[in-house]
Design a protein around this motif. Sequence first.
Motif, PDB file in Angstrom:
ATOM      1  N   SER A   1       0.843  -1.204   0.000  1.00 51.01           N
ATOM      2  CA  SER A   1       0.000   0.000   0.000  1.00 51.01           C
ATOM      3  C   SER A   1       0.870   1.242   0.000  1.00 51.01           C
TER       4      SER A   1
ATOM      5  N   ASP B   1      -6.161  -0.655  -4.200  1.00 51.34           N
ATOM      6  CA  ASP B   1      -5.583  -1.278  -3.011  1.00 51.34           C
ATOM      7  C   ASP B   1      -6.557  -2.316  -2.467  1.00 51.34           C
ATOM      8  N   GLU B   2      -6.299  -3.566  -2.754  1.00 50.46           N
ATOM      9  CA  GLU B   2      -7.167  -4.665  -2.330  1.00 50.46           C
ATOM     10  C   GLU B   2      -8.637  -4.344  -2.571  1.00 50.46           C
TER      11      GLU B   2
HETATM   12 MG   LIG Z   1      -2.170  -2.494   2.429  1.00 46.14          MG
END
Ligand SMILES: [Mg+2]
Lengths: 322, 323
Positions: free
Chosen positions: A114, A243-244
């Motif tokens: 991240s 991000d995910e």
């Molecule tokens: Mg992360």
Amino acid sequence: MNETQEPTPEPRRTSNGNGNGNAAHGGNGAVPHGLRPRGEGGLNLKPSGRLNAIPTEARGTAPVDSSAPIENAVFRCRDVNVFYGAKQALKGVSIDVAPRQVLAMIGPSGCGKSTFLRCLNRMNDTIPGARVTGSIVLDGRDIYDPERDAAQLRARIGMVFQKPNPFPKSIYDNVAYGPRIHKLTRSRAELDDVVCSSLTRAGLWDEVKDRLGSPGTGLSGGQQQRLCIARTIAIQPEVILMDEPCSALDPIATARIEDLIDELREQYAIVIVTHSMQQAARVSQRTAYFHLGELIEVGETDRVFTNPRHRLTEDYITGRFG
Amino acid sequence: MNSSVVTIEARQAAGQRLRERVFRLATLAAALLVLLLLGGVVLSLVVGAWPALSHFKFSFLTREIWNPVTDQYGALAPIYGTLVTSALALLLAIPVSFGIAIFLTELAPAWLKRPVGVAIELLAAVPSIIYGIWGLFVLAPILQAHVQPALIAWLGPLPVIGKLFQGPPYGIGVLSASFVLAIMVIPFISAVMRDVFETVPDVLKESCYGLGATTWEVIWQVVVPYARTGMIGGVMLGLGRALGETMAVTFVIGNAHRIGSSLLAPGTTISASIANEFAEAVGDLYTSSLVALGAILFLITFTVIAFARYMLMRLERRALSNV
Ligand SMILES: [Mg+2]
Ligand SMILES: Nc1ncnc2c1ncn2[C@@H]1O[C@H](COP(=O)(O)OP(=O)(O)OP(=O)(O)O)[C@@H](O)[C@H]1O
């Protein structure tokens, strides 16, 4: 899935280009000769059976960088370090992001995925005490150049977050938000068009066209995430960072988002962080493996998963840790 | 399982139940005590105010006169003074507090946040009499010498609001009291606002930044709308404090029972009147009138605080439902 069938727009780099890459790079040229990853032909891309073909000891323990500089790369990152206060979260990461491709970033929790993603749109600027060194070049200039305006930059780089986070506004206003603040449209009709086409491309139009005025927070999780994607593509970014994006979604919603990513790839460079290796394998063309703040290995997704060059990568994708 | 174990368990359970019951009753008694106290206060206010209220009826609220010699009392001047000083204080304090809170949550570098935050909390802890002394000996002369003449010169000639800035610059008066009150409530309002701004989820701000919004846009389009109810709650708490503030105001307001059209003129507030006159109040009607003033103040602050609590409650509920 598709990536094996569809021709990739960018010439795929195999280790043939690797030597040049390291030389041009300088930074990672320090890999000792004996530990240089073995050459690899196209034939090695078979999905199974390759993992043990090379004895683990023969694989390097030093970071392997198979990311030869990519021509017309969107981002060129060189020796990027990130510090949160005194803590270094990212160590000397050098990687290129290619246009019209999905780059997946995998690695154990806390390895800096991240953090790296947030470097690309200067989101780390909003964290007090965060510091970024090295260079990240977007169209010829460093994005951390003090002359460059972070807001302008972020308008070109969309971001989708782990938790769907629509604004507490109507569905319409969520999508119209970006075009409005950047004054991308001149009339209400034009704005309507942008909202409609963004929602359509995010695969949400049919579900919400009758209730554009109701709050975006009232949608289901998967719908909210697609709304966030629509909101992002409404400003016509060049890159989309994710991000995910599916970690809060059920398998069906996840599959829809993955299909969407696959479509968006025709237009955008996409960088996606994921904890699911299946997902990385399904949606990405290149995969980067991070470990404790270092970029360990990056290469074509097929190659990284079938024939990892670094022992840490192999351990991770075979589930030995992480 | 044999029977002796069962009885031991049963006895333990009974003991526990007893303990629990005693504990529950004790806490209930404590809670009831608070309600009882509140009821007692209200009751004694009503009883104490009754002679004045029944004597002057509704005119107590509408008359400006306050004459202990002829035993004529009306609450209009102190009510007016209370409302005007508090409103002016808020007018001055809200923008400053908002700026402080925004600076602390969104703009300040990390190393500056703590010292400034602590300084604000310390300011809130300064006893009000110190503000009063400071207001009388430091602020009032400065206002008299520099600020008020300028206000009279610039704003005085203006058509409507010019009326508010007439007369000689006394130094003490409604305006000075408002300044002191503003300084006193700024720590409260900015502390509450800062806390409210901190409840704005980072993801919301980041998604706005992510679309290319500037800090300015994020503040006005995400932070403020999200925190709106909480901000109002903070302002109301500040207002509640400003309405009831006694010592500091008594020092600088001039304590004159009249409604001057100018803000520079001396005036009085409810609490300042009570504090000033209670010791020398002779006669039932005089005392009762002062108590009636207190009852009015209680009613005003109670309303304000209740409204503030309601606002904060709404914010909390929304924050919870967003998790
Ligand atoms: Mg992360
Ligand atoms: N705001 C922050 N302040 C201080 N340290 C941070 C901050 N954000 C991240 N870190 C630290 O930086 C390191 C990398 O964090 P990062 O969030 O990039 O990891 P990640 O790979 O995304 O992990 P995950 O898979 O759990 O999301 C971690 O050790 C983390 O503790």
